[in-house]
Design a protein around this motif. Structure first.
Motif, short mmCIF file in Angstrom:
data_model
loop_
_atom_site.label_atom_id
_atom_site.label_comp_id
_atom_site.label_asym_id
_atom_site.label_seq_id
_atom_site.Cartn_x
_atom_site.Cartn_y
_atom_site.Cartn_z
N ALA A 1 0.81 -1.22 0.00
CA ALA A 1 0.00 0.00 0.00
C ALA A 1 0.84 1.27 0.00
N THR A 2 2.02 1.22 0.62
CA THR A 2 2.77 2.46 0.86
C THR A 2 4.21 2.44 0.38
N GLY A 3 4.78 1.26 0.16
CA GLY A 3 6.20 1.17 -0.13
C GLY A 3 7.07 1.23 1.12
N TYR A 4 6.44 1.30 2.29
CA TYR A 4 7.16 1.42 3.57
C TYR A 4 7.35 0.03 4.16
N LEU A 5 8.59 -0.27 4.60
CA LEU A 5 8.89 -1.56 5.20
C LEU A 5 8.80 -1.47 6.73
N LEU A 6 7.98 -2.32 7.29
CA LEU A 6 7.86 -2.44 8.74
C LEU A 6 8.73 -3.59 9.23
N ASP A 7 9.39 -3.41 10.36
CA ASP A 7 10.01 -4.58 10.98
C ASP A 7 8.89 -5.38 11.67
N PRO A 8 9.11 -6.65 12.01
CA PRO A 8 8.00 -7.46 12.54
C PRO A 8 7.42 -6.97 13.86
N HIS A 9 8.22 -6.32 14.71
CA HIS A 9 7.68 -5.80 15.97
C HIS A 9 6.74 -4.63 15.69
N ALA B 1 15.91 -3.77 8.62
CA ALA B 1 17.10 -4.55 8.27
C ALA B 1 17.58 -5.43 9.42
N LYS B 2 17.18 -5.10 10.65
CA LYS B 2 17.57 -5.94 11.78
C LYS B 2 16.84 -7.29 11.76
N PHE B 3 15.75 -7.34 11.01
CA PHE B 3 14.94 -8.56 10.93
C PHE B 3 14.67 -8.87 9.46
N GLY B 4 15.77 -8.84 8.69
CA GLY B 4 15.65 -8.95 7.24
C GLY B 4 15.02 -10.24 6.76
N GLU B 5 15.24 -11.35 7.47
CA GLU B 5 14.67 -12.62 7.03
C GLU B 5 13.15 -12.58 7.07
N ALA C 1 14.55 -7.97 0.29
CA ALA C 1 15.49 -7.86 1.40
C ALA C 1 15.68 -6.38 1.72
N PRO C 2 15.39 -5.96 2.94
CA PRO C 2 15.55 -4.53 3.25
C PRO C 2 17.00 -4.11 3.08
N PRO C 3 17.23 -2.94 2.51
CA PRO C 3 18.61 -2.49 2.31
C PRO C 3 19.32 -2.29 3.65
N PHE C 4 20.59 -2.69 3.69
CA PHE C 4 21.38 -2.52 4.91
C PHE C 4 21.77 -1.07 5.07
N PRO C 5 21.46 -0.45 6.18
CA PRO C 5 22.00 0.88 6.44
C PRO C 5 23.50 0.79 6.70
N GLN C 6 24.16 1.93 6.63
CA GLN C 6 25.61 1.96 6.78
C GLN C 6 26.06 1.34 8.10
N ALA C 7 25.27 1.49 9.14
CA ALA C 7 25.65 0.98 10.46
C ALA C 7 25.81 -0.55 10.47
#
Length: 461
Positions: A377-385, A412-416, A425-431
């Protein structure tokens, strides 16, 4: 401002001593003697403040024994590590507001509190000429945020227990790839509840606590809850600026700490309609709110592992207020929990709970469905929490209310889980870039108090 224990068997202490004490010496949790009440005029005067300025105004009400200039400096340094100038920005997507709490160094909401707590510890230890061994348990995010808050700092060692192979791979790497000499990771062969129970037992071992100067970074430390109160005010100002009213905060939680910060904000006078407590299958808190059933069960592993908790340690702070600030009633409740595995409540008490809270348990299938549908709907990725909180808000927040969902971690912390839901696959931030190639260090131990106590004794300052 002085602090008392939920169990009523310590003399009041100041803010500095409360930070250093962590868990009260009678086994209870520390709370302020009173919660300041804010007027509408005060709220109006804070509306245009920056995050750092707002944090100073709120925290200074509670940290009355720290000079104003020192407190402002601690706050400024703590949030200089965030990658967004708003610290906790609010975005509007698909009919809900999302409070992004993942812009700190470890990409999770715990950074908001633990960057400040790490600086507070360093400040107080230097002032007192003391050393500290921090001991904490994590279901995933607290550990890395605590480690990043104190890594390399003088006079501090940190020991973090996490459940072996029960965090996300990225969460584990964020902890174990920090190899500073003062950082000690322990993977315990058990659940988060096992880890948390061991840590609480070590703090209740008063000779051990005193000998090794134990310090607490879990949300049993009042300073952590206090730092989290700030972003409820900050978000409310952003949302009401945009015409929102009748605000409901939807909070994915397992340990009751994050939503308890919202409860304190509400007690202070923040005009919040309801607090929506969102859980996964580990739903002891939902059962309590909806059915009056606070009974322990087995931990179920899920795609939202930071919420895979049965025994919510911060719940005791809420019970203190629910029981009309009667510490004897709190003590009796935890005797009952130890003996029977449950706490019973009166019908009047449960009616009061439902005046403050809504709750919904969101299972794994629903979590993945929500991630997929929201992205479509939005293009926004939610983490599972965060998806747990969004799904609960979509179903329970009435049409005339404004839902604000707390985004507790970067996807990206919960990419699987995110890739399973969306195919992306959510893009990895630089951190996180290259984190899987870094050297790591971790001790894998049985979830046994004696073994972990011996490890701490061997490596303590």
């Amino acid at each position: 401002m002085n602090y008392i224990s939920t169990r009523g068997q310590i003399e009041p202490v100041g803010f500095k001593d409360a930070v250093m004490m962590g868990l009260a010496t009678d086994g209870g949790l520390l709370l302020p003697e009173r919660v300041p009440t804010l007027s509408a005029a005060t709220l109006d005067s804070w509306r245009e403040l920056s995050y750092q300025q707002l944090a100073f105004e709120l925290i200074s009400l509670y940290a009355t024994d720290i000079p104003a200039d020192d407190l402002q400096d601690l706050i400024n340094r703590s949030y200089a590590t965030f990658d967004n100038r708003e610290i906790t920005p609010v975005v509007h997507e698909d009919g809900v507001y999302i409070l992004e709490l993942f812009h700190g160094p470890t990409l999770a909401f715990k950074d908001v509190a633990l960057q400040l707590l790490g600086n507070l510890f360093a400040y107080l230890l230097k002032e007192r000429g003391e050393k500290m061994n921090i001991v904490g348990a994590t279901s995933g995010d607290t550990g890395s945020a605590a480690i990043y808050g104190v890594r390399g700092k003088e006079n501090i060692n940190i020991f973090i227990l996490h459940p072996h192979l029960k965090t996300s791979p990225i969460q584990a790497l964020q902890m174990t790839t920090v190899t500073d000499a003062n950082v000690h990771n322990i993977a315990a062969k058990g659940t988060f509840d096992d880890c948390q129970n061991i840590v609480k037992s070590l703090f209740n071992d008063l000779p051990f606590k005193e000998k090794y100067a134990l310090g607490a970074v879990n949300s049993i430390n009042w300073a952590r809850v206090l730092a989290q109160v700030v972003y409820y005010f900050y978000a409310w100002f952003r949302v009401t600026d945009n015409g929102g009213a009748n605000v409901v905060f939807s909070v994915p939680t397992g340990n009751f700490g994050d939503i308890f910060a919202g409860y304190i904000a509400k007690r202070m006078g923040l005009p919040v309609s309801k607090l929506l407590l969102a859980t996964n299958e580990n739903n002891i808190l939902t059962r309590f709110i909806n059915d009056g059933d606070y009974s322990l069960g087995d931990v179920v592993p899920t795609v939202s592992p930071s919420m895979d908790i049965q025994l919510a340690s911060n719940f005791e702070r809420y019970l203190f207020y629910l029981f009309d600030e009667n510490p004897a009633r709190v003590r009796d409740a935890f005797v009952e929990l130890t003996q029977t595995g449950r706490i019973a409540f009166s019908s009047n008490e449960l009616a009061r709970v439902r005046e403050e809270f809504l709750s919904r348990s969101v299972n794994q299938a629903e979590t993945l469905e929500t991630i997929a549908a929201f992205h479509k709907a939005t293009g926004y990725l939610l983490d599972p929490h965060t998806a747990v909180g969004v799904r609960a808000a979509q179903e329970l927040v009435p049409a005339d209310a404004t839902p604000v969902c707390l985004a507790t971690a970067h996807p990206a912390k919960f990419g699987e889980a995110v890739e399973q839901a969306t195919g992306i696959a959510p893009p990895f931030p630089q951190a996180l870039a290259g984190i899987d190639r870094l050297p790591s260090r971790c001790a894998v131990l049985e979830a046994d108090r004696t073994a972990i106590k011996a490890f701490i004794e061997e490596n303590a300052l």
